[in-house]
Design an enzyme around this catalytic site. Sequence first.
Site, PDB file in Angstrom:
ATOM      1  N   ASP A   9       0.975  -1.646  -0.027  1.00  0.00           N
ATOM      2  CA  ASP A   9       0.199   0.573   0.185  1.00  0.00           C
ATOM      3  C   ASP A   9       0.984   1.306   0.164  1.00  0.00           C
ATOM      4  O   ASP A   9       1.970   0.966   0.561  1.00  0.00           O
ATOM      5  CB  ASP A   9      -0.708   0.226   1.650  1.00  0.00           C
ATOM      6  CG  ASP A   9      -2.067   1.347   0.886  1.00  0.00           C
ATOM      7  OD1 ASP A   9      -2.341   1.711   0.494  1.00  0.00           O
ATOM      8  OD2 ASP A   9      -1.912   1.506   2.598  1.00  0.00           O
ATOM      9  N   ASP A  11       0.115   4.908   0.666  1.00  0.00           N
ATOM     10  CA  ASP A  11      -0.429   6.273   1.915  1.00  0.00           C
ATOM     11  C   ASP A  11      -0.252   5.584   3.915  1.00  0.00           C
ATOM     12  O   ASP A  11      -1.141   4.716   3.683  1.00  0.00           O
ATOM     13  CB  ASP A  11      -1.614   7.405   1.552  1.00  0.00           C
ATOM     14  CG  ASP A  11      -2.282   7.951   0.930  1.00  0.00           C
ATOM     15  OD1 ASP A  11      -1.639   8.926  -0.100  1.00  0.00           O
ATOM     16  OD2 ASP A  11      -1.865   7.218  -0.740  1.00  0.00           O
ATOM     17  N   ASP A 168      -1.438  -0.816   5.505  1.00  0.00           N
ATOM     18  CA  ASP A 168      -2.134  -0.254   7.330  1.00  0.00           C
ATOM     19  C   ASP A 168      -3.079  -0.123   7.757  1.00  0.00           C
ATOM     20  O   ASP A 168      -3.309   0.572   8.977  1.00  0.00           O
ATOM     21  CB  ASP A 168      -1.025   1.193   7.515  1.00  0.00           C
ATOM     22  CG  ASP A 168      -2.021   1.987   6.349  1.00  0.00           C
ATOM     23  OD1 ASP A 168      -3.034   3.159   6.450  1.00  0.00           O
ATOM     24  OD2 ASP A 168      -1.950   2.169   5.414  1.00  0.00           O
TER      25      ASP A 168
END
EC number: 3.1.3.18
Length: 216
Positions: A9, A11, A168
């Site tokens: 991922d 961001d 995240d």
Amino acid sequence: MTKSLIIFDLDGTLIDSVPDLADGVDKMLAHFDKSPAGTDNARTWVGNGSVKLVERALVWAELSLDNLHHAHEIFLKEYATCQGKTVEYNGVTDGLNCLITQGFTLALCTNKPAQFLPDILNNMGWTDKFACVIGGDSLPTKKPDPAPLLHICDTLGMDKSQAVMVGDSKNDILAGQNAGITTLALTYGYNYGEPIADSRPDEVFDNFGDLVTSLL
């Protein structure tokens, strides 16, 4: 861990982009004569792509969602001018380089619109790091749908058993789980104020260096 493809991922995993995203949101809200939402609010709105980010901002500002399409266009235009505050998390470049040196193939799967990815990757010095880059609007569906992850595997000619999804947020973990791919989670990103461990990833790490070490 015997794997060969690491899908990241962006961001909240590789970069902290909230200050720039918040500036884009606040400039959008200013078009509607609304007060700025600020970084703390924006941090809880990131993860489902730019349309959802703008939708959450409109709800916060008590604006009608009839404005969503127009507001999203304004946000995209404003965010394109807000790129000076995005930074990598500690140790990310060194970690990516280490993985590449050890023979791993790296890919990027983000819900951020694809139009912003070339500049961000260039600014971070990562243009040559990823064998496949997928944005939130690159395909008909985005995370937590498994399709983007499976598309990456197919594009690179790798079986999903060789892949790891690193993220995240619950969108990352659900996408990996839905695709049947091993999931590794980082605790420092954006997950709507929820502990990422609640999504039951295969492993959880507090910093990027420890995650890289686990893959070697």
